[in-house]
Design an enzyme around this catalytic site. Structure first.
Site, PDB file in Angstrom:
ATOM      1  N   LYS A 205       0.970  -1.254   0.217  1.00  0.00           N
ATOM      2  CA  LYS A 205       0.086   0.072   0.106  1.00  0.00           C
ATOM      3  C   LYS A 205       0.758   1.145   0.213  1.00  0.00           C
ATOM      4  CE  LYS A 205      -2.433   1.776   3.803  1.00  0.00           C
ATOM      5  NZ  LYS A 205      -2.278   3.112   3.612  1.00  0.00           N
TER       6      LYS A 205
ATOM      7  N   ASP B 175      -3.402   4.121  -1.994  1.00  0.00           N
ATOM      8  CA  ASP B 175      -4.440   4.546  -1.004  1.00  0.00           C
ATOM      9  C   ASP B 175      -4.288   6.347  -1.021  1.00  0.00           C
ATOM     10  OD1 ASP B 175      -5.875   5.091   1.216  1.00  0.00           O
ATOM     11  OD2 ASP B 175      -4.261   4.385   2.535  1.00  0.00           O
TER      12      ASP B 175
HETATM   13  O1  C5P Z   1       1.364   0.776  11.072  1.00  0.00           O
HETATM   14  P1  C5P Z   1       0.025   0.053  10.898  1.00  0.00           P
HETATM   15  O2  C5P Z   1      -0.303  -1.290  10.949  1.00  0.00           O
HETATM   16  O3  C5P Z   1      -0.885   0.696  12.030  1.00  0.00           O
HETATM   17  O4  C5P Z   1      -0.457   1.117   9.504  1.00  0.00           O
HETATM   18  C1  C5P Z   1      -1.883   1.053   8.966  1.00  0.00           C
HETATM   19  C2  C5P Z   1      -2.059   1.471   7.749  1.00  0.00           C
HETATM   20  O5  C5P Z   1      -3.415   1.759   7.675  1.00  0.00           O
HETATM   21  C3  C5P Z   1      -1.671   2.991   7.559  1.00  0.00           C
HETATM   22  O6  C5P Z   1      -1.036   3.345   6.314  1.00  0.00           O
HETATM   23  C4  C5P Z   1      -2.615   3.930   7.990  1.00  0.00           C
HETATM   24  O7  C5P Z   1      -2.663   5.218   7.458  1.00  0.00           O
HETATM   25  C5  C5P Z   1      -3.924   2.915   7.343  1.00  0.00           C
HETATM   26  N1  C5P Z   1      -5.385   3.033   7.823  1.00  0.00           N
HETATM   27  C6  C5P Z   1      -5.635   3.134   9.288  1.00  0.00           C
HETATM   28  N2  C5P Z   1      -6.696   3.135   9.817  1.00  0.00           N
HETATM   29  C7  C5P Z   1      -7.790   3.419   8.769  1.00  0.00           C
HETATM   30  C8  C5P Z   1      -7.315   3.727   7.601  1.00  0.00           C
HETATM   31  C9  C5P Z   1      -6.077   3.724   7.205  1.00  0.00           C
HETATM   32  O8  C5P Z   1      -4.716   2.611  10.208  1.00  0.00           O
HETATM   33  N3  C5P Z   1      -9.014   3.534   9.319  1.00  0.00           N
END
Ligand code: C5P
Length: 245
Positions: free
Chosen positions: A43, A70
């Site tokens: 992503k 994204d």
């Molecule tokens: O490092 P981590 O596993 O927390 O990363 C999660 C990813 O998913 C990040 O890129 C974050 O911006 C994205 N994301 C999220 N929650 C959401 C939407 C997107 O954590 N509701």
């Protein structure tokens, strides 16, 4: 074989989408060079895309990775249609827009990608950073849950392929839509991993049990001492769960 849009909705391995939230190119490539496209999808978010541009996307797709771009487009219908077409031209596997852009914007995005082999088109409903009080300040007086449901229906009615949602909401999204309406879930943490700033986490197994289709996992993999071994451990846990289901 050209994969049709409909066929793409069939959930396939790998289920893990690694969130490449890097600000620095060296760190990014040192990870990507170790990863195998058979083990994960990738992503790319606004930070990386703004600093590295479409060339990064091309380089990753040329290496055989499925890329989820994204960028959460939200603009007038014509502009969003052009933006998702540009993403399709880059060869991405999945692209997303904000469902709150409204039915006309969603229809325009869908029409722009109606060719059989377009990327999966996914909607963002309510950002998890927003609470009830934040919705009120922008004139939405319904609960967060009601708003998530309304926007999920809007996206499903526009022919979208799925939504980004918490794994806690995945089962209710499936209930509101169809089982082939995809659920892309962040906030996933392997057993015992640091929670960081995520609020309501689920393990990969719990997320799958709750009907998450693809799991977005960032720091537990990208910040691990051995990211590949972390990813492979998650994958074998997923495979073990899927095999016994
Ligand atoms: O490092 P981590 O596993 O927390 O990363 C999660 C990813 O998913 C990040 O890129 C974050 O911006 C994205 N994301 C999220 N929650 C959401 C939407 C997107 O954590 N509701």
């Amino acid at each position: 074989m050209t994969m049709t849009h409909k066929m793409q909705r069939i959930v396939t391995q790998p289920r893990v989408i690694v969130a490449l939230d890097f600000s620095n190119e060296t760190a990014l490539w040192s990870l990507v060079e170790k990863l195998n496209p058979a083990d994960c999808r990738l992503k790319i978010g606004k930070e990386l895309f703004t600093s590295q541009g479409p060339d990064l996307v091309r380089r990753l797709t040329q290496r055989g990775f499925d890329v989820f771009l994204d960028l959460k487009f939200h603009d007038i219908p014509n502009t969003v249609a052009k933006a998702v077409s540009a993403a399709a031209d880059l060869g991405v596997w999945m692209v997303n827009v904000h469902a709150s852009g409204g039915a006309k914007m969603l229809d325009a995005a869908r029409a722009a990608l109606s060719a059989a082999d377009g990327p999966l088109l996914i909607a963002v409903t309510v950002l998890t950073s927003l609470q009830q009080s934040d919705l009120t300040t922008v004139g939405v007086n319904d609960s967060v849950e009601q708003q998530v449901q309304r926007l999920t229906r809007l996206a499903a009615n526009a022919g979208f392929d799925g939504v980004v949602c918490s794994a806690h909401e995945a089962a209710s999204v499936k209930q509101l839509t169809n089982t082939d309406f995809l659920t892309i879930t962040p906030g996933v943490r392997p057993q015992g991993a640091a929670v960081q700033d995520q609020q309501r986490i689920m393990t990969p197994r719990e997320a799958l049990r709750n009907q998450a289709d693809y799991l977005v996992i960032g720091r537990p993999i990208t910040q691990a001492d051995n990211p590949v071994s972390e990813l492979l451990t998650i994958n074998s846990d997923i495979n073990e769960y899927l095999a016994q289901r």
